[in-house]
Scaffold this motif. Structure first.
Motif, PDB file in Angstrom:
ATOM      1  N   GLU A  46      19.445  18.629  54.409  1.00 46.84           N
ATOM      2  CA  GLU A  46      20.818  18.649  53.925  1.00 46.84           C
ATOM      3  C   GLU A  46      20.811  18.358  52.436  1.00 46.84           C
ATOM      4  O   GLU A  46      20.067  17.495  51.975  1.00 46.84           O
ATOM      5  N   LEU A  47      21.640  19.067  51.710  1.00 45.03           N
ATOM      6  CA  LEU A  47      21.910  18.786  50.300  1.00 45.03           C
ATOM      7  C   LEU A  47      23.408  18.952  50.097  1.00 45.03           C
ATOM      8  O   LEU A  47      23.990  19.909  50.597  1.00 45.03           O
ATOM      9  N   ALA A  48      24.007  18.030  49.401  1.00 41.62           N
ATOM     10  CA  ALA A  48      25.434  18.123  49.116  1.00 41.62           C
ATOM     11  C   ALA A  48      25.712  17.513  47.750  1.00 41.62           C
ATOM     12  O   ALA A  48      25.068  16.546  47.346  1.00 41.62           O
ATOM     13  N   ALA A  76      31.019  22.456  33.293  1.00 46.72           N
ATOM     14  CA  ALA A  76      30.123  23.105  34.249  1.00 46.72           C
ATOM     15  C   ALA A  76      28.677  23.084  33.769  1.00 46.72           C
ATOM     16  O   ALA A  76      27.750  22.916  34.564  1.00 46.72           O
ATOM     17  N   VAL A  77      28.473  23.199  32.474  1.00 49.25           N
ATOM     18  CA  VAL A  77      27.114  23.215  31.918  1.00 49.25           C
ATOM     19  C   VAL A  77      26.449  21.854  32.051  1.00 49.25           C
ATOM     20  O   VAL A  77      25.228  21.769  32.206  1.00 49.25           O
ATOM     21  N   ARG A  78      27.235  20.785  32.038  1.00 53.87           N
ATOM     22  CA  ARG A  78      26.654  19.437  32.167  1.00 53.87           C
ATOM     23  C   ARG A  78      25.873  19.290  33.472  1.00 53.87           C
ATOM     24  O   ARG A  78      24.905  18.548  33.538  1.00 53.87           O
ATOM     25  N   GLU A 132      25.000  27.011  41.748  1.00 58.33           N
ATOM     26  CA  GLU A 132      26.179  27.435  42.517  1.00 58.33           C
ATOM     27  C   GLU A 132      27.375  26.533  42.231  1.00 58.33           C
ATOM     28  O   GLU A 132      28.498  27.017  42.053  1.00 58.33           O
ATOM     29  N   THR A 133      27.138  25.233  42.168  1.00 59.10           N
ATOM     30  CA  THR A 133      28.222  24.277  41.900  1.00 59.10           C
ATOM     31  C   THR A 133      28.764  24.462  40.492  1.00 59.10           C
ATOM     32  O   THR A 133      29.984  24.440  40.281  1.00 59.10           O
TER      33      THR A 133
END
Length: 103
Positions: free
Chosen positions: A5-7, A87-89, A71-72
């Protein structure tokens, strides 16, 4: 290979100097980026360090984590109407240094 699992839980208000890995519970493994990360990593007996497991499970998860972060980041970017670098962070991680986390 085992099931895994990864979240990622992300908020623009998270502090990127305080974040650590969660493996069902908080560990002391530092992941300095502005998100909370849960993964089914193999840990030391005190549950505070990643281990260099013989099956390569942790290395596999680190590679999968890279894809999940991309993806995130794309999802965060698609929800942002103003121009910024939030988003780039999520992608500002030196994955080569992640091997140093494995004991």
């Amino acid at each position: 290979m085992k099931n895994y699992e990864l979240a990622i839980a992300w908020s623009k208000d998270l502090n990127d100097t305080e974040n650590v890995l969660f493996c069902y519970f908080k560990t002391k493994v530092r992941f300095p980026f502005p998100a909370l990360l849960h993964g089914t990593f193999e840990l030391s007996p005190d549950r505070n360090e990643l281990v260099n497991d013989t099956e390569g499970h942790n290395k596999f998860l680190i590679a999968e984590l890279a894809d999940l972060l991309i993806e995130t980041s794309l999802e965060v970017a698609s929800q942002n109407t103003e121009v910024n670098y939030l988003a780039v962070r999520l992608l500002n991680i030196d994955f080569d240094s992640m091997d140093n986390l494995l004991r």
